[in-house]
Design an enzyme around this catalytic site. Sequence first.
Site, PDB file in Angstrom:
ATOM      1  N   ASP A 167      -2.847 -15.047 -19.678  1.00  0.00           N
ATOM      2  CA  ASP A 167      -2.876 -15.125 -21.147  1.00  0.00           C
ATOM      3  C   ASP A 167      -4.023 -15.999 -21.645  1.00  0.00           C
ATOM      4  O   ASP A 167      -4.289 -17.073 -21.091  1.00  0.00           O
ATOM      5  CB  ASP A 167      -1.575 -15.762 -21.664  1.00  0.00           C
ATOM      6  CG  ASP A 167      -0.356 -14.883 -21.453  1.00  0.00           C
ATOM      7  OD1 ASP A 167      -0.376 -14.022 -20.553  1.00  0.00           O
ATOM      8  OD2 ASP A 167       0.625 -15.067 -22.200  1.00  0.00           O
ATOM      9  N   ASP A 201      -2.658 -10.320 -23.517  1.00  0.00           N
ATOM     10  CA  ASP A 201      -2.403 -11.400 -24.487  1.00  0.00           C
ATOM     11  C   ASP A 201      -3.672 -12.180 -24.828  1.00  0.00           C
ATOM     12  O   ASP A 201      -3.799 -13.371 -24.551  1.00  0.00           O
ATOM     13  CB  ASP A 201      -1.272 -12.329 -24.015  1.00  0.00           C
ATOM     14  CG  ASP A 201       0.106 -11.757 -24.357  1.00  0.00           C
ATOM     15  OD1 ASP A 201       0.181 -10.564 -24.735  1.00  0.00           O
ATOM     16  OD2 ASP A 201       1.099 -12.502 -24.257  1.00  0.00           O
ATOM     17  N   ASN A 204       1.788  -7.748 -24.179  1.00  0.00           N
ATOM     18  CA  ASN A 204       2.765  -7.405 -25.218  1.00  0.00           C
ATOM     19  C   ASN A 204       2.285  -7.799 -26.615  1.00  0.00           C
ATOM     20  O   ASN A 204       2.775  -7.267 -27.607  1.00  0.00           O
ATOM     21  CB  ASN A 204       4.127  -8.045 -24.919  1.00  0.00           C
ATOM     22  CG  ASN A 204       4.087  -9.553 -24.924  1.00  0.00           C
ATOM     23  OD1 ASN A 204       3.213 -10.155 -24.306  1.00  0.00           O
ATOM     24  ND2 ASN A 204       5.017 -10.183 -25.628  1.00  0.00           N
ATOM     25  N   HIS A 205       1.297  -8.689 -26.708  1.00  0.00           N
ATOM     26  CA  HIS A 205       0.769  -9.046 -28.034  1.00  0.00           C
ATOM     27  C   HIS A 205      -0.302  -8.078 -28.524  1.00  0.00           C
ATOM     28  O   HIS A 205      -0.708  -8.161 -29.683  1.00  0.00           O
ATOM     29  CB  HIS A 205       0.225 -10.478 -28.040  1.00  0.00           C
ATOM     30  CG  HIS A 205       1.302 -11.511 -28.187  1.00  0.00           C
ATOM     31  ND1 HIS A 205       1.632 -12.087 -29.393  1.00  0.00           N
ATOM     32  CD2 HIS A 205       2.149 -12.042 -27.270  1.00  0.00           C
ATOM     33  CE1 HIS A 205       2.618 -12.956 -29.215  1.00  0.00           C
ATOM     34  NE2 HIS A 205       2.955 -12.937 -27.936  1.00  0.00           N
ATOM     35  N   HIS A 230       2.018 -13.629 -18.910  1.00  0.00           N
ATOM     36  CA  HIS A 230       3.135 -13.513 -19.852  1.00  0.00           C
ATOM     37  C   HIS A 230       3.989 -14.758 -20.022  1.00  0.00           C
ATOM     38  O   HIS A 230       4.549 -14.992 -21.079  1.00  0.00           O
ATOM     39  CB  HIS A 230       4.008 -12.326 -19.427  1.00  0.00           C
ATOM     40  CG  HIS A 230       4.987 -11.824 -20.439  1.00  0.00           C
ATOM     41  ND1 HIS A 230       4.696 -11.728 -21.782  1.00  0.00           N
ATOM     42  CD2 HIS A 230       6.258 -11.356 -20.292  1.00  0.00           C
ATOM     43  CE1 HIS A 230       5.757 -11.230 -22.412  1.00  0.00           C
ATOM     44  NE2 HIS A 230       6.707 -10.999 -21.538  1.00  0.00           N
TER      45      HIS A 230
HETATM   46 MN   LIG Z   1       2.954 -12.039 -23.193  1.00  0.00          MN
END
Ligand SMILES: [Mn+2]
Length: 351
Positions: A73, A101, A127-128, A266
């Site tokens: 990330d 991310d 996921n972002h 994550h």
């Molecule tokens: Mn994430």
Amino acid sequence: PPLQSDSNAGNSDPPETVAGLFSRLHNAGLQQRCLPSDFTVQLIAGALATAKSVLLAEPNCLQLAGPIVMFGDLHGEFHSLVKLIEVLGRPPARSYLFLGDYVDRGPLSLETVLRCIPRHVFVLRGNHEDRRIYRYFNFEDELIATFGLTAGQNLSNYFNETFCYLPVCAVVNGEIFCCHGGLSPYFNHPRFAASQAELVRRINEPSKPLHFRKSDFIADLLWSDALDIGVVEWMPNPRGCSYVFTKAACFNFLRRHRLNWLIRAHMFVMNGCKFSFEGRCVTLFSAADYAQRYRNTGAVLHIPGSASDGTKFPGRTLRFCKKNLLQCDSRLPENPADWPEEIAVKKSLIR
Ligand SMILES: [Mn+2]
């Protein structure tokens, strides 16, 4: 292939290549500046359109060979990103794999995601990288603050469309499975489980743009979490999406697909890198001094050019704290065996 816009046949100045844009953005970051003032909505939208056409030709699951440096990330840590690339070597001299991310939470999401898009680097979706998420964090707000309400929202849409073309996982050296979140219980299904080749083939089946639902394996690749303790293989994820998986699930997955390691991002880890499940699952987090609140160390991971014998983890971690990294003005040795374990401030800089 290099990411370049079409050449201009006319007499006017040729349009700037996309690679040229990235190089200018990189140089601004090195001088602790942000987006150059001529990076307009039109310019960024054009670069995203080019990125989309390049990404369309790529599979959902990349098959890569080392040597390659992996990032976890980043969450808007643009100046750390630029400095790390400078210290480690600019592409194509070094290859990079980013595990998602790029946006939200940190201060400079726009700069960070733009710097991550060109070729010679491989960029997975986190996921972002999804408007359903980043409109509730700060990426969309950052775009609106920079370009105004209407243009900012339009650009937010262009980014979301482009993110749907990003690959969602990678297999490196035929033995390391990489993704942002983690595994999916769908991979137990006979359809995925026959072999590594079958797993890759099935993951590549959905066509782009990838619009996924909460309940499919793409969501799991982006959202699932590793849990150190637990006897059952899968449990509901407290994030409200996907699952947490335990050592048994990870070992079954690796054995079934003849893989040796899982590398994912994550989850926040204080030291930048955490080894779970007898060292078979690595969690990587590269946003040092995360959200300007946590005094955490970030890390990147170097994976060598050939597969291991499956016994000893072949990667080498490099840890850094943000202050030392930003003060570092030397390039690391070419050979990762000669790297320090952590980027330290040079003695001359310590008062
Ligand atoms: Mn994430």
